[in-house]
Design an enzyme around this catalytic site. Structure first.
Site, PDB file in Angstrom:
ATOM      1  N   GLN A  71       1.405   9.425   2.163  1.00  0.00           N
ATOM      2  CA  GLN A  71       1.657   8.369   3.155  1.00  0.00           C
ATOM      3  C   GLN A  71       3.049   8.510   3.782  1.00  0.00           C
ATOM      4  O   GLN A  71       3.672   7.514   4.166  1.00  0.00           O
ATOM      5  CB  GLN A  71       1.494   6.989   2.516  1.00  0.00           C
ATOM      6  CG  GLN A  71       0.035   6.562   2.367  1.00  0.00           C
ATOM      7  CD  GLN A  71      -0.709   6.536   3.700  1.00  0.00           C
ATOM      8  OE1 GLN A  71      -0.132   6.279   4.752  1.00  0.00           O
ATOM      9  NE2 GLN A  71      -2.008   6.800   3.668  1.00  0.00           N
ATOM     10  N   SER A  72       3.528   9.719   3.921  1.00  0.00           N
ATOM     11  CA  SER A  72       4.863   9.940   4.475  1.00  0.00           C
ATOM     12  C   SER A  72       4.970   9.529   5.942  1.00  0.00           C
ATOM     13  O   SER A  72       4.174   9.962   6.780  1.00  0.00           O
ATOM     14  CB  SER A  72       5.201  11.433   4.342  1.00  0.00           C
ATOM     15  OG  SER A  72       6.310  11.760   5.153  1.00  0.00           O
TER      16      SER A  72
END
Ligand SMILES: *Cc1c(COP(=O)(O)O)cnc(C)c1O
Length: 320
Positions: A71-72
């Site tokens: 989920q960067s």
């Protein structure tokens, strides 16, 4: 000295948060809206990428390569920056690969990035291996470090401090509080403030122990300062980190993070994120309640973005 590829909508606004300030009964709280830097939902990485992509294009790169969590935000924004610059993007994400591609991971795919998976232990080797492969294929890769945090990325926050100073120079807050993790944002802000003792710049650590984060910040700051040829002596004591709120670690939400996200949303209609800004807000709220700030002090919360992660399967269930 630093080539720039324009991506940001600047200056980002500074607003008051009167209802949150009143509810907490503490210092006056301001917010710097770097969630609104533009480019695919914005965030602090857009500023860094202006200079990182600038450097990549200057070298004639045709592929941006970087790494981060599934989920960067940094990876999502790198994918968007690559699209804007007309180059390819390969993201090396730390697995396991989730069942569904939601939120930032969905956006990575929508933005046309190629995704490769790695585990945390072998991340740096995998990244190097994929970089070497791309080079052999003639894809002219350019490696952007984790979080976009090096001298080039930090330079963007050196500039951001100047923007903030121009906006508030005649009434600076006493504190700047924000989420700090790979250190580039903090290095740039501290360098921007230079030898001025105020405002105090406090990074709420998302995942790193205090001294490790401060060492990282200090190292990036030195590199950036060297490139700028600046000889201003910045005392190590200017690098303030607080790791009281790291809880069970990166990306694992706790009650304090949740309250941070919830209070900003309910009192001011401002959306934070579950990993970074929610944690920094939870920390800020705790510091206010525990009387950390002196009477009459003013605090600026520097919003660094990340909202798409609110919609990730793994956080939706934790939030409501
Ligand atoms: C990357 C990120 C941060 C941390 O910035 P660093 O420069 O890595 O310390 C904070 N907030 C959000 C939303 C981010 O994506």
């Amino acid at each position: 000295m630093f080539s720039k590829f324009n991506l940001c909508h600047l200056p980002t606004r500074i607003e008051n948060l009167p209802r949150l300030s009143k509810l907490l009964g503490g210092p006056e709280i301001l917010i710097k809206r770097d969630d609104q830097t533009g480019l695919a939902f914005g965030g602090n990485k857009t500023r860094k990428l202006e200079y990182l992509v600038g450097a990549a294009l200057e070298q004639g790169a045709k592929t941006l390569v970087t790494t981060g969590a599934a989920q960067s935000n940094h990876c999502r924004q790198t994918a968007a920056a690559a699209a804007r610059a007309g180059v390819d993007c390969t993201l090396v994400l730390v697995g396991p690969e989730p069942e569904r591609s939601t939120a930032n991971l969905f956006l990575d795919r929508l933005l046309g990035a190629e995704i490769r998976w790695t585990d945390l232990e072998t991340r740096d080797q995998t990244l190097q291996k994929i970089y070497d492969e791309l080079q052999l294929e003639g894809a002219d890769p350019y490696l952007i470090p984790y979080g976009g945090s090096n001298a080039i990325g930090a330079y963007a926050y050196y500039q951001a401090y100047a923007e903030f100073f121009q906006q508030l120079g005649c009434s600076l807050p006493d504190w700047i509080v924000f989420a700090s993790s790979s250190g580039g944002t903090q290095a740039g802000l501290v360098l921007g403030a230079g030898s001025d003792p105020e405002p105090r710049i406090l990074g709420i650590s998302v995942d790193q122990p205090e001294n490790i984060l401060a060492d990282t910040v200090s190292q990036i700051l030195d590199e950036c300062q060297e490139r700028l040829g600046s000889s201003v002596k910045i005392p190590r004591a200017r690098i303030l980190t607080n790791a009281d709120y790291t809880g069970a670690g990166y990306g694992i939400m706790n009650d304090r993070d949740r309250e941070g996200v919830q209070l900003f949303a309910e009192t001011e209609g401002i959306l934070l994120d579950p990993v970074y800004t929610g944690r920094a807000a939870g920390g800020l709220i705790d510091l206010i309640r525990s009387g950390f700030f002196k009477k009459g002090e003013r605090v600026l919360f520097w919003h660094t973005g990340g909202m798409p992660a609110l919609f990730a399967d793994r956080y939706l269930a934790d939030l409501i």
